[in-house]
Design a protein around this motif. Structure first.
Motif, PDB file in Angstrom:
ATOM      1  N   PRO A 212       0.825  -1.208   0.000  1.00  0.00           N
ATOM      2  CA  PRO A 212       0.000   0.000   0.000  1.00  0.00           C
ATOM      3  C   PRO A 212       0.860   1.259   0.000  1.00  0.00           C
ATOM      4  CG  PRO A 212      -0.783  -1.577   1.626  1.00  0.00           C
ATOM      5  CD  PRO A 212       0.535  -2.083   1.123  1.00  0.00           C
ATOM      6  N   ARG A 213       0.457   2.240  -0.786  1.00  0.00           N
ATOM      7  CA  ARG A 213       1.164   3.514  -0.891  1.00  0.00           C
ATOM      8  C   ARG A 213       0.249   4.588  -0.327  1.00  0.00           C
ATOM      9  NH1 ARG A 213       5.530   4.969  -3.337  1.00  0.00           N
ATOM     10  NH2 ARG A 213       5.902   7.050  -4.106  1.00  0.00           N
ATOM     11  N   ILE A 214       0.777   5.348   0.638  1.00  0.00           N
ATOM     12  CA  ILE A 214       0.000   6.431   1.239  1.00  0.00           C
ATOM     13  C   ILE A 214       0.824   7.712   1.213  1.00  0.00           C
ATOM     14  CG2 ILE A 214      -1.441   4.962   2.694  1.00  0.00           C
ATOM     15  CD1 ILE A 214       0.401   5.602   5.052  1.00  0.00           C
ATOM     16  N   THR A 215       0.114   8.826   1.268  1.00  0.00           N
ATOM     17  CA  THR A 215       0.774  10.124   1.327  1.00  0.00           C
ATOM     18  C   THR A 215       0.455  10.734   2.689  1.00  0.00           C
ATOM     19  OG1 THR A 215       0.552  10.398  -1.052  1.00  0.00           O
ATOM     20  CG2 THR A 215       0.998  12.392   0.238  1.00  0.00           C
ATOM     21  N   VAL A 216       1.489  10.897   3.493  1.00  0.00           N
ATOM     22  CA  VAL A 216       1.340  11.422   4.844  1.00  0.00           C
ATOM     23  C   VAL A 216       2.175  12.685   4.970  1.00  0.00           C
ATOM     24  CG1 VAL A 216       1.618  10.951   7.305  1.00  0.00           C
ATOM     25  CG2 VAL A 216       0.994   9.093   5.743  1.00  0.00           C
ATOM     26  N   ASN A 217       1.521  13.750   5.358  1.00  0.00           N
ATOM     27  CA  ASN A 217       2.188  15.047   5.545  1.00  0.00           C
ATOM     28  C   ASN A 217       2.979  15.456   4.305  1.00  0.00           C
ATOM     29  OD1 ASN A 217       1.119  15.070   8.138  1.00  0.00           O
ATOM     30  ND2 ASN A 217       2.927  14.098   9.007  1.00  0.00           N
ATOM     31  N   GLY A 218       2.377  15.183   3.138  1.00  0.00           N
ATOM     32  CA  GLY A 218       2.963  15.586   1.867  1.00  0.00           C
ATOM     33  C   GLY A 218       4.010  14.648   1.319  1.00  0.00           C
ATOM     34  N   ARG A 219       4.266  13.560   1.999  1.00  0.00           N
ATOM     35  CA  ARG A 219       5.318  12.629   1.572  1.00  0.00           C
ATOM     36  C   ARG A 219       4.699  11.274   1.234  1.00  0.00           C
ATOM     37  NH1 ARG A 219       9.713  10.069   5.362  1.00  0.00           N
ATOM     38  NH2 ARG A 219      10.897   8.978   3.785  1.00  0.00           N
ATOM     39  N   ALA A 220       4.867  10.847  -0.005  1.00  0.00           N
ATOM     40  CA  ALA A 220       4.360   9.539  -0.437  1.00  0.00           C
ATOM     41  C   ALA A 220       5.314   8.450   0.025  1.00  0.00           C
ATOM     42  CB  ALA A 220       4.207   9.501  -1.947  1.00  0.00           C
ATOM     43  N   THR A 221       4.738   7.365   0.518  1.00  0.00           N
ATOM     44  CA  THR A 221       5.560   6.261   0.982  1.00  0.00           C
ATOM     45  C   THR A 221       4.823   4.941   0.822  1.00  0.00           C
ATOM     46  OG1 THR A 221       6.900   5.458   2.839  1.00  0.00           O
ATOM     47  CG2 THR A 221       4.794   6.429   3.386  1.00  0.00           C
ATOM     48  N   GLU A 222       5.581   3.892   0.585  1.00  0.00           N
ATOM     49  CA  GLU A 222       5.016   2.550   0.547  1.00  0.00           C
ATOM     50  C   GLU A 222       5.151   1.954   1.933  1.00  0.00           C
ATOM     51  OE1 GLU A 222       7.170   0.586  -2.581  1.00  0.00           O
ATOM     52  OE2 GLU A 222       5.642   1.135  -4.043  1.00  0.00           O
ATOM     53  N   VAL A 223       4.115   1.241   2.343  1.00  0.00           N
ATOM     54  CA  VAL A 223       4.095   0.680   3.683  1.00  0.00           C
ATOM     55  C   VAL A 223       3.991  -0.831   3.583  1.00  0.00           C
ATOM     56  CG1 VAL A 223       2.904   0.679   5.891  1.00  0.00           C
ATOM     57  CG2 VAL A 223       2.938   2.756   4.515  1.00  0.00           C
ATOM     58  N   ASP A 224       4.890  -1.513   4.250  1.00  0.00           N
ATOM     59  CA  ASP A 224       4.878  -2.973   4.262  1.00  0.00           C
ATOM     60  C   ASP A 224       3.970  -3.443   5.393  1.00  0.00           C
ATOM     61  OD1 ASP A 224       5.379  -5.610   3.778  1.00  0.00           O
ATOM     62  OD2 ASP A 224       7.424  -5.592   4.564  1.00  0.00           O
ATOM     63  N   ALA A 225       2.663  -3.324   5.155  1.00  0.00           N
ATOM     64  CA  ALA A 225       1.672  -3.715   6.162  1.00  0.00           C
ATOM     65  C   ALA A 225       0.427  -4.229   5.456  1.00  0.00           C
ATOM     66  CB  ALA A 225       1.321  -2.526   7.045  1.00  0.00           C
ATOM     67  N   ASP A 226      -0.301  -5.032   6.156  1.00  0.00           N
ATOM     68  CA  ASP A 226      -1.559  -5.575   5.652  1.00  0.00           C
ATOM     69  C   ASP A 226      -2.544  -4.417   5.444  1.00  0.00           C
ATOM     70  OD1 ASP A 226      -4.304  -6.612   5.757  1.00  0.00           O
ATOM     71  OD2 ASP A 226      -3.376  -8.517   6.302  1.00  0.00           O
ATOM     72  N   PRO A 227      -3.259  -4.380   4.335  1.00  0.00           N
ATOM     73  CA  PRO A 227      -4.236  -3.312   4.097  1.00  0.00           C
ATOM     74  C   PRO A 227      -5.321  -3.220   5.178  1.00  0.00           C
ATOM     75  CG  PRO A 227      -3.803  -4.490   2.063  1.00  0.00           C
ATOM     76  CD  PRO A 227      -3.120  -5.256   3.159  1.00  0.00           C
ATOM     77  N   ALA A 228      -5.521  -4.285   5.952  1.00  0.00           N
ATOM     78  CA  ALA A 228      -6.524  -4.272   7.025  1.00  0.00           C
ATOM     79  C   ALA A 228      -5.989  -3.663   8.320  1.00  0.00           C
ATOM     80  CB  ALA A 228      -7.030  -5.687   7.294  1.00  0.00           C
ATOM     81  N   THR A 229      -4.720  -3.284   8.345  1.00  0.00           N
ATOM     82  CA  THR A 229      -4.111  -2.699   9.540  1.00  0.00           C
ATOM     83  C   THR A 229      -4.719  -1.331   9.823  1.00  0.00           C
ATOM     84  OG1 THR A 229      -2.030  -3.810   9.023  1.00  0.00           O
ATOM     85  CG2 THR A 229      -1.920  -1.972  10.578  1.00  0.00           C
ATOM     86  N   PRO A 230      -5.107  -1.063  11.075  1.00  0.00           N
ATOM     87  CA  PRO A 230      -5.584   0.283  11.400  1.00  0.00           C
ATOM     88  C   PRO A 230      -4.495   1.329  11.131  1.00  0.00           C
ATOM     89  CG  PRO A 230      -6.213  -1.255  13.121  1.00  0.00           C
ATOM     90  CD  PRO A 230      -5.254  -1.982  12.212  1.00  0.00           C
ATOM     91  N   LEU A 231      -4.903   2.441  10.557  1.00  0.00           N
ATOM     92  CA  LEU A 231      -3.973   3.501  10.185  1.00  0.00           C
ATOM     93  C   LEU A 231      -3.137   3.979  11.367  1.00  0.00           C
ATOM     94  CD1 LEU A 231      -2.922   5.458   8.028  1.00  0.00           C
ATOM     95  CD2 LEU A 231      -4.871   6.945   8.565  1.00  0.00           C
ATOM     96  N   ILE A 232      -3.704   4.031  12.563  1.00  0.00           N
ATOM     97  CA  ILE A 232      -2.954   4.495  13.742  1.00  0.00           C
ATOM     98  C   ILE A 232      -1.668   3.708  13.929  1.00  0.00           C
ATOM     99  CG2 ILE A 232      -4.302   3.059  15.350  1.00  0.00           C
ATOM    100  CD1 ILE A 232      -2.933   6.485  16.290  1.00  0.00           C
ATOM    101  N   TYR A 233      -1.715   2.389  13.704  1.00  0.00           N
ATOM    102  CA  TYR A 233      -0.516   1.557  13.876  1.00  0.00           C
ATOM    103  C   TYR A 233       0.528   1.867  12.809  1.00  0.00           C
ATOM    104  CZ  TYR A 233      -3.327  -1.094  17.187  1.00  0.00           C
ATOM    105  OH  TYR A 233      -4.111  -1.463  18.244  1.00  0.00           O
ATOM    106  N   VAL A 234       0.088   2.109  11.607  1.00  0.00           N
ATOM    107  CA  VAL A 234       1.013   2.450  10.528  1.00  0.00           C
ATOM    108  C   VAL A 234       1.681   3.794  10.829  1.00  0.00           C
ATOM    109  CG1 VAL A 234       1.199   3.027   8.075  1.00  0.00           C
ATOM    110  CG2 VAL A 234      -0.242   1.106   8.810  1.00  0.00           C
ATOM    111  N   LEU A 235       0.881   4.776  11.236  1.00  0.00           N
ATOM    112  CA  LEU A 235       1.428   6.107  11.513  1.00  0.00           C
ATOM    113  C   LEU A 235       2.443   6.071  12.646  1.00  0.00           C
ATOM    114  CD1 LEU A 235      -1.845   8.216  11.232  1.00  0.00           C
ATOM    115  CD2 LEU A 235       0.006   8.050   9.556  1.00  0.00           C
ATOM    116  N   ARG A 236       2.102   5.407  13.725  1.00  0.00           N
ATOM    117  CA  ARG A 236       2.977   5.398  14.898  1.00  0.00           C
ATOM    118  C   ARG A 236       4.138   4.410  14.766  1.00  0.00           C
ATOM    119  NH1 ARG A 236       1.815   8.262  19.181  1.00  0.00           N
ATOM    120  NH2 ARG A 236       2.913   6.832  20.581  1.00  0.00           N
ATOM    121  N   ASN A 237       3.832   3.178  14.356  1.00  0.00           N
ATOM    122  CA  ASN A 237       4.856   2.136  14.368  1.00  0.00           C
ATOM    123  C   ASN A 237       5.735   2.129  13.123  1.00  0.00           C
ATOM    124  OD1 ASN A 237       3.656   1.404  16.773  1.00  0.00           O
ATOM    125  ND2 ASN A 237       2.496  -0.274  15.886  1.00  0.00           N
ATOM    126  N   ASP A 238       5.136   2.315  11.957  1.00  0.00           N
ATOM    127  CA  ASP A 238       5.912   2.241  10.716  1.00  0.00           C
ATOM    128  C   ASP A 238       6.502   3.592  10.316  1.00  0.00           C
ATOM    129  OD1 ASP A 238       5.384  -0.532  10.312  1.00  0.00           O
ATOM    130  OD2 ASP A 238       3.408  -0.022   9.542  1.00  0.00           O
TER     131      ASP A 238
END
Length: 170
Positions: A17-43
């Motif tokens: 999954p590719r997301i844009t956070v605070n203007g920066r695009a990034t790919e995240v190695d996480a299950d698409p079902a993962t709550p966003l809070i965990y991606v933001l804080r942990n990844d």
């Protein structure tokens, strides 16, 4: 970048999954079902959103998704993958150039323990983006009524949002 995935024993390629956070695009190695809070804080190591109740009831995890307030504990990574813009407290302003809300929260001493502060600011940012001026204290209090603060700083929070609204409308 591709990550290997298996489904029913067969190997196949799966896009991260590719997301844009605070203007920066990034790919995240996480299950698409993962709550966003965990991606933001942990990844992504962003500390603004806090995990409070995990049930979208306290508001500590509030972020902006395409300018709208969203509870990141209930938003799945797969729901925001693609072109959407996610903004956390870290993306609103900088220490050198804080967002009007951040400066107003400091001026009004609207944080006590600080756990709810990020969520309050992000909810208020969505409100100010929607209504740039002419807000009443009652409208601010109503917009923030589902962001919980156990320290009792709500009157200061409302004053801070009103201050930022006046500065923004000027």
């Amino acid at each position: 970048m591709k990550a290997p995935a298996t489904q029913h024993g067969a190997a196949e390629e799966m896009d991260m999954p590719r997301i844009t956070v605070n203007g920066r695009a990034t790919e995240v190695d996480a299950d698409p079902a993962t709550p966003l809070i965990y991606v933001l804080r942990n990844d992504l190591a962003l500390n603004g959103p806090k995990l409070g109740c995990g049930r979208a009831q306290c508001g500590a995890c509030t972020v902006l998704v395409d300018g709208h307030a969203a509870r990141s504990c209930q938003v799945k990574l797969g729901d925001v993958a693609g072109a959407q813009q996610i903004t956390t407290l870290e993306g609103l302003g900088t220490p050198e150039a804080p967002h009007a809300l951040q400066a107003a929260f400091i001026a009004e001493q609207a944080a006590q323990c600080g756990y709810c502060t990020s969520g309050m600011i992000m909810q208020a940012a969505a409100l100010l983006a929607e209504r740039r001026s002419g807000l009443t204290e009652a409208q601010v209090a109503e917009a923030l009524e589902h962001n919980l603060c156990r320290c009792g700083t709500q009157p200061r929070v409302v004053r801070a949002v009103m201050r930022a609204s006046r500065q923004q409308g000027a």
